[in-house]
Write an enzyme that holds these catalytic residues in place. Structure first.
Site, PDB file in Angstrom:
ATOM      1  CG  PHE A 269     -49.795 -10.558  44.225  1.00 28.27           C
ATOM      2  CD1 PHE A 269     -48.990  -9.637  44.876  1.00 28.27           C
ATOM      3  CD2 PHE A 269     -49.686 -11.887  44.610  1.00 28.27           C
ATOM      4  CE1 PHE A 269     -48.108 -10.016  45.864  1.00 28.27           C
ATOM      5  CE2 PHE A 269     -48.803 -12.294  45.598  1.00 28.27           C
ATOM      6  CZ  PHE A 269     -48.010 -11.351  46.228  1.00 28.27           C
ATOM      7  CB  CYS A 270     -46.460  -7.917  42.435  1.00 31.02           C
ATOM      8  SG  CYS A 270     -44.752  -7.395  42.130  1.00 31.02           S
ATOM      9  CB  VAL A 271     -45.834  -7.083  37.660  1.00 28.37           C
ATOM     10  CG1 VAL A 271     -45.934  -6.623  36.215  1.00 28.37           C
ATOM     11  CG2 VAL A 271     -44.437  -6.815  38.195  1.00 28.37           C
TER      12      VAL A 271
END
Length: 543
Positions: A269-271
């Site tokens: 998720f994301c980074v």
């Protein structure tokens, strides 16, 4: 530059910006402005205030309507001037961002003297609202941030992050949580979640009715989840490579060993998605294949167009961070989670800053409890070495899309070597990971890719449980050459994208086997109940 915005005098850009606007376009903008100003002056009864900052009844009086309408007119004028500036893309983006920030800050709703709702509150409360506002302001000054929610309403492990599980592995970088199965049989391949290391993991496990973790457990998956440690000063030298090798790859190995499965499925998720992709590229370079499928939620791999965050990042900024906290000259330090949180808030200043300044300080109200905003304020620090590597090699130089340019864990990274199936999700209104940039991952990864576009923003688009039947998403089985072509051929479907995802994931889970009633194994024993201890560390206690 903004003098007179509330009183109605003509605003102007700085001279050097005006010089960058073609004369014909400048004349056209000014002509339109004066025409609208004249219409406003001669037809004040026709004023319509559609901006939600001025939606209250108190703004409907003649004088207040004129103040608000003049401000909105001047705002449009300034933004039109900023958009008309002829400059390179990066410079223009900075001009637009700065102009918008100043416009939002100078809204008449943000000042006692020009906000009729605030004045009414002062009178009706006999000054108590001002006293309450001062108390709220002093409290927030101690915290170093604007309060977005009633933080006393939530406690990690009590009413958020409550899905049953056990910490089965702990190292200085992360804890690995294994969750209790909710079904009699489970997919034989376990499912590993890698959340972002900015903020806490429990965005994926808020409350029972909006928990991604609980949903996946209910769908028959044995879920493992990485809970990153909130770094303290002793971790200032921890690198991006450490997060990839000692973090993601280690978590994969532990999940494999506990489940006795040759392969797992993984979500980033994301980074966390960027870290996961780097880990998969390392494993591909080693010719290892421990992962059957990968899911990337609101993740950037191609940073060519990285949205509004790009405004903050240039060579001067990155060099400054490298010199002060990134290890150049032996200077290692931490990137403050408090500073990161405040920066992200100002990416949406009206929603996440000025709205609360008005409500909390000028009106003296206390913000209501909201789990997502509680999570948003529960930040984490980042090690200086890791943070600076991330800035330089992604946002600044975009090295991940260049095969064999960066070395991680002793391997040259080439994302095209990732050939496993990928589910790539983006949110339509995401200001942190623009969806069209997230779409570029479909070309970088060379497996059978599926792209799904959800509604709303970076977090709200992801946390959209089916039971609430909210929003919509777009699906298109074909991967088109461009994001616009993909969307043109996509079908809009009402409701949550979660069922679409779990149906896709099921094909990579393997056969169904009886669910285990124990946590860990002989090597990895349960250490303590979820949510563990790392997630409870606050910024103030971690540094």
């Amino acid at each position: 530059m903004f003098a007179g915005m509330n009183s109605g005098s003509t605003p102007s850009l700085a001279p050097h910006h005006m010089a960058l606007i073609p004369s014909e376009r400048l004349t056209e903008i000014q002509k339109d402005y004066f025409a609208e100003l004249a219409h406003l002056a001669t037809n004040p009864e026709a004023i319509e205030l559609k901006d939600r900052r001025f939606a209250g009844k108190a703004w409907h009086s003649s004088w207040s309507k004129i103040i608000a309408a003049t401000y909105l007119l001047n705002s449009r004028y300034l933004m039109n001037l900023a958009k008309a500036v002829e400059a390179d893309e990066k410079a223009k983006q900075k001009i637009l961002f700065t102009t918008e920030q100043m416009i939002d800050a100078l809204s008449p709703s943000n000042f006692i003297a020009t906000n009729p709702e605030v004045l009414e509150n002062i009178i009706s409360s006999q000054g108590q609202s001002i006293q309450n506002g001062i108390v709220n302001l002093l409290g927030d000054m101690k915290k170093g941030k604007v309060s977005l929610t009633d933080e006393s309403a939530f406690e990690v492990g009590k009413n958020i992050a409550t899905t049953e599980g056990q910490v089965v592995f702990r190292c200085p970088l992360f804890e690995l949580i294994q969750y209790k199965p909710a079904t009699e049989t489970v997919f034989e391949r376990p499912y590993l979640m890698v959340p972002p290391c900015i903020n806490k993991y429990y965005i994926l496990d808020l409350q029972p009715d909006n928990s991604v973790v609980r949903h996946m457990v209910n769908e028959g998956h044995t879920v493992f989840l990485v809970s990153w440690k909130n770094p303290d000063n002793s971790m200032a030298k921890v690198t991006w490579e450490d997060y990839v090798g000692g973090g993601v790859i280690k978590a994969i190995e532990v999940a494999q060993e506990i489940s006795a499965s040759k392969q797992i499925n993984i979500l980033g998720f994301c980074v966390g998605g960027t870290l996961t992709s780097c880990a998969l590229a390392v494993l591909a370079a080693r010719k290892e294949n421990p992962v059957a499928s990968v899911t990337l939620l609101t993740t950037l791999l191609d940073f060519s167009h990285s949205g509004v965050l790009d405004v903050f990042i240039d060579e001067t900024m990155v060099k400054m961070r490298e010199t002060t906290i990134g290890g150049e000259g032996g200077n290692f330090g931490m990137m403050s989670g408090l500073d990161l949180g405040n920066t992200f808030s100002f990416l949406r200043p009206n929603d996440l800053v000025w709205n609360y300044v008005v409500e909390n300080y000028l009106k003296g109200n206390s913000p209501p409890p909201f789990d997502l905003l509680y999570w948003n304020g529960d930040g984490t620090n980042l090690p200086g070495a890791m943070y600076c590597w991330y800035l330089r090699h992604t946002y600044l130089q975009n090295d991940l899309i260049k095969p064999n340019t960066v070395t991680i864990c002793g391997q040259k990274i080439d994302l095209s070597k990732i050939t496993i199936p990928a589910y790539i999700y983006a949110s339509q209104e995401d200001h942190i990971v623009p969806w069209k940039s997230a779409y570029e991952s479909t070309h970088l990864l060379k497996g059978k890719n599926r792209f799904v576009l959800g509604a709303s923003g970076h977090i709200a688009g992801v946390i959209n449980p089916p039971a609430k039947n909210k929003r919509y998403y777009f699906e298109n089985d074909a991967i088109a050459k461009t994001s616009d072509e993909w969307l043109a051929g996509a079908k809009e479907i009402k409701g949550s994208w979660w069922p679409n995802y779990t149906k896709w994931l099921a094909q990579f889970g393997g056969k169904k086997v009886p669910a285990k009633t124990t946590f860990g194994n002989a090597k990895y024993k349960k250490l303590e109940a979820a949510p563990g201890k790392y997630v409870k560390e606050k910024i103030g206690t971690a540094v």
